[in-house]
Design a protein around this motif. Structure first.
Motif, mmCIF file in Angstrom:
data_model
loop_
_atom_site.group_PDB
_atom_site.id
_atom_site.type_symbol
_atom_site.label_atom_id
_atom_site.label_comp_id
_atom_site.label_asym_id
_atom_site.label_seq_id
_atom_site.Cartn_x
_atom_site.Cartn_y
_atom_site.Cartn_z
ATOM 1 N N SER A 178 23.776 33.522 24.232
ATOM 2 C CA SER A 178 23.786 34.851 24.837
ATOM 3 C C SER A 178 22.352 35.386 24.838
ATOM 4 O O SER A 178 21.485 34.857 24.118
ATOM 5 N N ALA A 180 21.145 37.992 23.422
ATOM 6 C CA ALA A 180 20.777 38.402 22.058
ATOM 7 C C ALA A 180 20.480 37.186 21.199
ATOM 8 O O ALA A 180 19.518 37.179 20.418
ATOM 9 N N GLU A 181 21.304 36.141 21.327
ATOM 10 C CA GLU A 181 21.071 34.919 20.546
ATOM 11 C C GLU A 181 19.763 34.256 20.968
ATOM 12 O O GLU A 181 19.007 33.758 20.121
ATOM 13 N N ARG A 184 16.807 36.036 19.368
ATOM 14 C CA ARG A 184 16.670 35.744 17.943
ATOM 15 C C ARG A 184 16.235 34.291 17.695
ATOM 16 O O ARG A 184 15.425 34.012 16.813
ATOM 17 N N ASP A 275 12.509 43.977 19.865
ATOM 18 C CA ASP A 275 13.676 44.841 19.659
ATOM 19 C C ASP A 275 14.127 45.493 20.963
ATOM 20 O O ASP A 275 15.326 45.601 21.234
ATOM 21 N N ASP A 278 16.156 43.147 23.040
ATOM 22 C CA ASP A 278 17.342 42.596 22.395
ATOM 23 C C ASP A 278 18.568 43.423 22.809
ATOM 24 O O ASP A 278 18.685 44.599 22.447
ATOM 25 N N ALA A 280 21.475 43.514 21.689
ATOM 26 C CA ALA A 280 22.246 44.003 20.541
ATOM 27 C C ALA A 280 21.695 45.316 19.998
ATOM 28 O O ALA A 280 22.392 46.036 19.279
ATOM 29 N N LEU A 281 20.442 45.644 20.330
ATOM 30 C CA LEU A 281 19.821 46.884 19.860
ATOM 31 C C LEU A 281 19.679 47.895 20.992
ATOM 32 O O LEU A 281 18.886 48.830 20.882
ATOM 33 N N ARG A 321 16.802 44.645 30.441
ATOM 34 C CA ARG A 321 18.246 44.647 30.663
ATOM 35 C C ARG A 321 18.568 43.958 31.995
ATOM 36 O O ARG A 321 19.550 43.221 32.118
#
Length: 328
Positions: A178, A180-181, A184, A275, A278, A280-281, A321
């Motif tokens: 994904s 987000a993954e 990271r 960040d 990301d 997720a944030l 995004r």
């Protein structure tokens, strides 16, 4: 998502020229040469992995060159990591250094300087992969990076094998992460690379003053990285933590063409950029992101971020995004 490019989709006589155009669009302008010009075959799969670009290539023997004229034509500030995936042999040549690579070995080169890379130097088809990213993502100075370009990084037992296998698995499964993954995992990959490269630097001239200076710089930069979120982080405290004078600390960074404050600011901005990209944030306020990484003034952070990335942090988050959206 990956982009798949195959040379067999164009007429045989045009394939090498097609590869040259494709590499210019995917990486940077390069000259492409092959003895198999009349019927060149290759398959290229390009994927995004956070701030990194990954390309897996199954290619017939080919040599690419980045010349001074092509650098003047397009000069992005990028590093490329070249990793051999199978039993083939490749050669990376830059700045008077040459790395001959076999399976699970890799080397770096800098797109801002001339280089030559030969895929399939043993005249056999081969599978290789490249990772492209800005040098600012590594906690290494320009002089340290220059020392490592076109240097063979072996897949030795321990950390060397861990690094190679991590990168291989990362690229093989890139379509399954994904956004987000991916963000990271790219950060994890860069941390693993930084650790492996620091080991390589230390192993070269461990007993020389220059090596000890580089070891101290790496230690100091690691300390800074671990304390970026502390707004009280300053040169005086960093010097005291390492039992050196403030003058020695500034000289340590000056010798690398850096400043202590500038390096701290650059690393903080990079963490904020990660960040903000990301998903997720996505609900975390921009001011909270800035505060997390040691910025005490939202206005100062916005100005610094805009100067570094060419747009305000909120606009950068919106653009990230769009790039990470499923439709994209």
């Amino acid at each position: 998502m990956s982009t798949l490019i195959r040379t067999d989709e164009v007429p045989a006589a045009d394939r090498l020229e097609f590869v040259q155009q494709m590499t210019a669009a995917t990486w940077v302008p390069m000259e492409c040469h092959s003895d198999m010009r009349a019927d060149y075959r290759g398959v290229f799969r390009a994927s995004g992995l956070g701030p990194m670009q990954v390309v897996v290539m199954d290619v017939m023997p080919i040599t690419v060159r980045r010349t001074p004229a092509l650098i003047r034509q397009a000069d992005p500030d990028m590093l490329k990591l070249y990793l051999v995936c199978d039993s083939g042999t490749s050669v990376v040549d830059q700045g008077g250094q040459q790395a001959r690579l076999t399976r699970a070995e890799f080397a770096f080169y800098d797109t801002r300087r001339p280089y030559e890379v030969t895929c399939g130097a043993d005249n056999r088809p081969t599978r290789v992969m490249t990772f492209r990213f800005p040098p600012s993502l590594l906690p290494l100075s320009r002089s340290q990076i220059r020392r490592l370009t076109a240097t063979r990084i072996p897949a030795s037992a321990g950390l060397g094998d861990l690094t190679a296998q991590f990168l291989l698995q990362l690229a093989r499964n890139v379509d399954h992460y994904s956004p987000a993954e991916a963000a990271r995992l790219s950060a994890a990959a860069l941390e693993v690379l930084a650790t492996r490269l620091a080991r390589e630097l230390d192993a070269r001239d461990w007993d020389t003053p220059e090596a000890r200076r580089h070891a101290l710089l790496t230690t100091v930069q690691t300390f800074i990285q671990q304390h970026l979120g502390d707004p009280r982080l300053d040169p005086a405290g960093i010097a005291a933590a390492h039992h050196i004078s403030l003058r020695s600390l500034h000289q340590l960074f000056h010798d690398e063409g850096l400043t202590v404050a500038g390096w701290i600011r650059r690393r903080r901005l990079e963490q904020c950029r990660r960040d903000l990209s990301d998903p997720a944030l996505g609900n975390r306020p921009v001011a909270a992101v800035a505060a997390r990484w040691g910025f005490t003034s939202a206005a100062d952070f916005s100005r610094a971020f805009r100067a570094e990335h060419g747009m305000p942090p909120s606009e950068y988050r919106s653009s990230a995004r769009v790039v990470n959206s499923p439709a994209r």
